[in-house]
Design an enzyme around this catalytic site. Structure first.
Site, short mmCIF file in Angstrom:
data_model
loop_
_atom_site.label_atom_id
_atom_site.label_comp_id
_atom_site.label_asym_id
_atom_site.label_seq_id
_atom_site.Cartn_x
_atom_site.Cartn_y
_atom_site.Cartn_z
CG ASN A 10 -1.75 1.23 1.36
OD1 ASN A 10 -1.90 2.00 0.42
ND2 ASN A 10 -2.33 1.43 2.53
CE LYS A 12 -0.16 3.11 4.83
NZ LYS A 12 -0.07 3.23 6.31
CG HIS A 94 -5.82 1.53 5.52
ND1 HIS A 94 -5.32 2.46 6.42
CD2 HIS A 94 -4.77 0.73 5.20
CE1 HIS A 94 -4.04 2.22 6.63
NE2 HIS A 94 -3.67 1.18 5.91
CD GLU A 96 -2.96 5.33 6.94
OE1 GLU A 96 -1.89 5.01 7.46
OE2 GLU A 96 -3.13 5.37 5.70
CD GLU A 166 -5.29 -1.68 8.40
OE1 GLU A 166 -4.37 -1.54 7.61
OE2 GLU A 166 -6.18 -0.83 8.59
N GLY A 172 2.66 2.56 11.01
CA GLY A 172 3.48 3.75 10.92
C GLY A 172 4.15 4.14 12.23
CB SER A 211 5.26 -1.49 11.59
OG SER A 211 4.74 -0.18 11.81
#
Length: 249
Positions: A10, A12, A94, A96, A166, A172, A211
């Site tokens: 991904n 991003k 996701h 985010e 996740e 991150g 990560s």
């Protein structure tokens, strides 16, 4: 049951025309893998990447879609548009998207429904925050996010989907769940799906995202219920990403 591993990158909101040529060129030097290798560039670069990976084994994913089919939705991208670029997968839910843009379980489920209607394969992302993990809510959160999708499209639709676990606290941050922690949650996710259909639960691929690095991926991929990885930052480095792919076997 033997499930093919998937290693998905991904990207991003990263990349430029120049950097993407370099990254894809590096990935195309990779020897054939037993895993399915997926890359998810930002929307402006889908056409470029589509051309670059043509005739290769690399598979395209998109990072999001609208749940609407078409119309006056400025700034949105429809599922049908993605078909023009040979996109197979789409990341949905996701963390985010959920945390920064307020996508609810219901919105994510509606996007899954739209993706399936247009024969895209949803890569459904689920996972808990650090606060939720510390209060022992990990499984409750994952089950709630899965149940919203089951309620709308049915358990049988999961045969046409991929689940990506996740843990939000590991995205991150440099933190990562141990292989054993990942296995525990993956096993529980599969057990939850089995309550609706044992056969579907054994077929669905469950990826780990959070990560993921080459140094930690070998242990992850040895876990029986970890069917691959959804890789963030490490997928922007061709050598690192290839090392993760190799670790998948």
């Amino acid at each position: 049951m033997i499930r093919q591993k998937i290693v998905a990158g991904n990207w991003k909101m990263n990349g430029s025309k120049e950097s993407i040529v370099s990254l894809v060129s590096g990935l195309l030097k990779m020897k054939d893998s037993n895993s399915e290798v997926v890359i998810a560039p930002s929307f402006p670069y889908l056409s470029q990447v589509c051309d670059l990976v043509d005739a290769s084994s690399l598979v395209l994913a998109a990072q999001n879609i609208s749940h609407e089919v078409k119309g006056a939705y400025t700034g949105e991208v429809s599922a049908s548009m993605l078909g023009d670029f040979g996109v197979k997968y789409v990341l949905l839910g996701h963390s985010e998207r959920r945390s920064i843009y307020g996508e609810t379980d219901a919105i994510v489920a509606s996007k899954v429904k739209t993706a399936l209607e247009f024969r895209l394969t949803p890569m459904l992302c689920i996972g808990e925050t650090l606060e939720e993990r510390q209060s022992n809510q990990t499984l409750a959160v994952c089950e709630r996010q899965l149940q919203a999708v089951i309620a709308l499209v049915g358990i049988e639709s999961f045969e046409k989907m991929v689940v990506a676990y996740e843990p939000v606290w590991a995205i991150g941050t440099g933190l990562s769940a141990s292989a054993e922690q990942a296995q525990e949650v993956h096993e529980s996710i599969r057990a939850f799906l089995a309550k609706s259909s044992e056969s579907v639960s054994q077929k669905v691929q469950i990826l780990y995202g959070g990560s993921v690095k080459a140094s930690t991926s070998s242990a992850l991929f040895q876990m029986p219920d970890v069917d691959g990885a959804l890789v963030g930052g490490a997928s922007l480095d061709a050598e690192e990403f290839i090392a993760i792919i190799k670790a998948a076997g």
